[in-house]
Design a protein around this motif. Sequence first.
Motif, mmCIF file in Angstrom:
data_model
loop_
_atom_site.group_PDB
_atom_site.id
_atom_site.type_symbol
_atom_site.label_atom_id
_atom_site.label_comp_id
_atom_site.label_asym_id
_atom_site.label_seq_id
_atom_site.Cartn_x
_atom_site.Cartn_y
_atom_site.Cartn_z
ATOM 1 N N LEU A 107 0.826 -1.404 0.050
ATOM 2 C CA LEU A 107 0.047 -0.049 0.250
ATOM 3 C C LEU A 107 0.945 1.153 0.028
ATOM 4 C CD1 LEU A 107 -2.925 -1.076 2.450
ATOM 5 C CD2 LEU A 107 -3.147 -0.455 -0.022
ATOM 6 N N PRO A 147 -6.263 0.875 -6.106
ATOM 7 C CA PRO A 147 -6.987 -0.369 -6.024
ATOM 8 C C PRO A 147 -6.487 -1.468 -6.958
ATOM 9 C CG PRO A 147 -8.457 1.569 -6.170
ATOM 10 C CD PRO A 147 -7.167 2.081 -6.338
ATOM 11 N N THR A 150 -2.822 -2.619 -6.574
ATOM 12 C CA THR A 150 -2.983 -3.586 -5.049
ATOM 13 C C THR A 150 -3.630 -4.768 -5.219
ATOM 14 O OG1 THR A 150 -2.967 -1.518 -4.003
ATOM 15 C CG2 THR A 150 -3.604 -3.555 -2.695
ATOM 16 N N MET A 165 -12.283 0.114 -1.918
ATOM 17 C CA MET A 165 -10.999 0.950 -1.790
ATOM 18 C C MET A 165 -11.121 2.183 -2.952
ATOM 19 S SD MET A 165 -7.154 0.055 -2.393
ATOM 20 C CE MET A 165 -6.971 -1.091 -0.895
ATOM 21 N N SER A 168 -13.260 4.279 -0.865
ATOM 22 C CA SER A 168 -12.659 4.969 0.128
ATOM 23 C C SER A 168 -11.896 6.240 -0.318
ATOM 24 C CB SER A 168 -11.897 3.986 0.843
ATOM 25 O OG SER A 168 -12.715 3.069 1.497
ATOM 26 N N LEU A 275 -5.932 3.324 4.609
ATOM 27 C CA LEU A 275 -6.554 2.271 3.478
ATOM 28 C C LEU A 275 -6.300 0.770 4.296
ATOM 29 C CD1 LEU A 275 -5.449 3.388 0.076
ATOM 30 C CD2 LEU A 275 -7.801 3.514 1.180
ATOM 31 N N HIS A 279 -9.522 -1.388 5.103
ATOM 32 C CA HIS A 279 -9.746 -2.267 4.451
ATOM 33 C C HIS A 279 -9.042 -3.817 4.657
ATOM 34 C CE1 HIS A 279 -11.809 -0.003 1.277
ATOM 35 N NE2 HIS A 279 -11.118 0.793 1.431
#
Length: 313
Positions: A107, A147, A150, A165, A168, A275, A279
């Motif tokens: 992240l 996102p 990731t 995500m 968010s 995050l 998450h």
Amino acid sequence: MKQIFKFIEKYFFIVILLAVGISLIYPKSFQWVLSNYNGINVLNLMLSMVLFTMGTTLKADDFVNVFKNPKEIGVGISAQYIIMPLIALALANVFSLNTALTVGLILVGTVPGGTASDVITFLSGGDVALSVSLTAVSTIISPILTPMITLLLIGNQIHFNPVDMFVSIIEIVIIPIIVGLVLNYKFPDFCAKLKDYLPALSSIVICLIVAGVIGANKQAIFTSSEVIIVVVILQYFIAMLLGFGVGYLVGMDKKQIITVAIELAFQNSGLSTGLAKTHFPSMSQATVPGALYSVWQNFAGSILSYVFRRYSN
């Protein structure tokens, strides 16, 4: 009062080290940062405040620079979302990090550049206009790329919802920036006055977030401190070196090379922490890399800016 805020802005690395020290001695003192009040996530709210302050410093001209410098912007953004995530993945594999720390490190690598990069670029004698444009563009496109990348890197190991995500990041990043932009457009004189205070306010908020995360994960940090600290430091310096290399290979001038290197190494680590907590709630250690990275990038950046300024002249 203004002098106090300027002091905090200039000596941010001292303030953040002090906050970290307090959080390690009295870990419960910042526990509220990771709490929820009436359904509101305090950490995410604080991150929104930081991005709002960024928005109040931006103007339409900052985005026009994208079209004036397409090569530099393209190189910087490509490096941001290709090189930085790959560095994180490689280090996680080389050092055999556990799942939670791997998530946190990934992240850190997939979030956009941090606003502190603009300040460090200025202190380093780099191209501030380019830095602002890179930070703004990488932040605006982060709801899509963060996102997606990731998911690409860890989606086969850990289940999470990239759409959630995306939402968010829209809530934490994009909406506050837009509100800040509108405020700056409607009341430019008022926002100009705020510039004396907002960088320090953002610094204080980041310090509180870092202190809250480190305090909550004190034991985890001590049990894995040597490994994750080494990894975080390596991630920062590898990114910096590769940023210099990329800038040099594509023929940028000295100021632009410095800017790309700083922009690549300076991440929105507060967002990565938010995050991770939102998450991956079952992995408390996932917030640790972001918190440690925030401490290191500001401490090292403040020192390296002196070296960079000499190089740019």
